[in-house]
Design a protein around this motif. Structure first.
Motif, PDB file in Angstrom:
ATOM      1  N   LEU A  61      -8.757   3.159   2.588  1.00 34.28           N
ATOM      2  CA  LEU A  61      -8.585   2.324   3.775  1.00 34.28           C
ATOM      3  C   LEU A  61      -6.515   2.127   3.964  1.00 34.28           C
ATOM      4  O   LEU A  61      -6.062   1.508   4.660  1.00 34.28           O
ATOM      5  CB  LEU A  61      -8.963   1.123   3.745  1.00 34.28           C
ATOM      6  CG  LEU A  61     -10.705   1.463   4.251  1.00 34.28           C
ATOM      7  CD1 LEU A  61     -11.340  -0.032   3.684  1.00 34.28           C
ATOM      8  CD2 LEU A  61     -10.900   1.702   5.303  1.00 34.28           C
TER       9      LEU A  61
ATOM     10  N   MET B 184     -10.659  -0.393  -0.796  1.00 33.29           N
ATOM     11  CA  MET B 184      -9.592   0.455   0.395  1.00 33.29           C
ATOM     12  C   MET B 184      -9.541   1.443  -0.241  1.00 33.29           C
ATOM     13  O   MET B 184      -9.210   2.356  -0.192  1.00 33.29           O
ATOM     14  CB  MET B 184      -8.310  -0.399   0.108  1.00 33.29           C
ATOM     15  CG  MET B 184      -8.242  -2.139   0.681  1.00 33.29           C
ATOM     16  SD  MET B 184      -6.873  -2.932   0.606  1.00 33.29           S
ATOM     17  CE  MET B 184      -5.262  -1.695   0.708  1.00 33.29           C
TER      18      MET B 184
ATOM     19  N   THR C 223      -3.445  -3.936   8.083  1.00 34.87           N
ATOM     20  CA  THR C 223      -3.795  -4.009   6.260  1.00 34.87           C
ATOM     21  C   THR C 223      -2.790  -5.512   5.931  1.00 34.87           C
ATOM     22  O   THR C 223      -2.914  -6.847   5.330  1.00 34.87           O
ATOM     23  CB  THR C 223      -2.954  -3.137   5.972  1.00 34.87           C
ATOM     24  OG1 THR C 223      -3.780  -1.738   6.178  1.00 34.87           O
ATOM     25  CG2 THR C 223      -3.188  -3.108   4.375  1.00 34.87           C
TER      26      THR C 223
END
Length: 191
Positions: free
Chosen positions: A157, A152, A8
């Protein structure tokens, strides 16, 4: 830092670097220098006549973004109405139920049409040329960022500790107003 957090942070770093490149590259081009030189002479926008856009893809992207975000706008309006309506009218519960139902059925438009609209907006960007301003790039960058944050959220995510922040940033009215304002101003300068 676990593997997911590393990925990320790498993704965010690359997004920032790409965004900086989109902003800096046009400034360093010869066309920008010539434009600055011409405007210093008082001639004005030397490249204004060379700016052109693919109107079809631009209009399709704009309409698709509008349709895709209609359920969200309707939900915001219904929530505000439910909060403002006097309690004696007994409209709060029916409005809340209607809002739940419309979100249940129409939110799929938001999930599916926004990525398609973003793809068409990227196509519009690639088929267009604007040397007089970088505002369309800024607007597109904000739209891409908003879409990535939405993805996301949808697919969870982001780490659990960041989900609230991702949600707040994705749903921020400031982000929406900034993107629309930048796109409108940039298109009016280029057009």
């Amino acid at each position: 830092m676990n593997n997911f957090q590393k990925r990320t942070s790498h993704l965010v770093t690359w997004m920032v670097l790409c965004f900086v490149f989109v902003v800096v590259a046009p400034v360093l081009s010869d066309d920008r220098k010539a434009l600055k030189h011409q405007s210093d002479k008082g001639v004005g926008h030397a490249f204004k006549n060379k700016d052109h856009g693919n109107e079809t893809t631009g209009e399709i992207a704009a309409w698709m973004f509008g349709v895709a975000n209609f359920p969200v706008a309707l939900s915001i309006i219904l929530k505000a109405f439910a909060d403002m309506v006097p309690a004696r009218l007994n409209l709060r519960d029916p409005v809340i139920r209607f809002n739940r139902q419309q979100k249940k059925h129409l939110i799929k438009l938001h999930y599916w049409l926004n990525p398609i609209a973003l793809g068409i907006a990227l196509t519009h960007f690639l088929l267009s040329m604007c040397r007089s301003t970088t505002l369309p790039e800024w607007g597109l960058g904000i739209m891409v960022l908003t879409a990535l944050l939405g993805i996301m959220m949808k697919f969870k995510l982001s780490p659990a500790s960041m989900r609230q922040k991702v949600f707040k940033f994705h749903t921020s009215p400031i982000l929406l107003i900034a993107a629309i304002s930048i796109l409108l101003i940039g298109h009016s300068i280029a057009g």
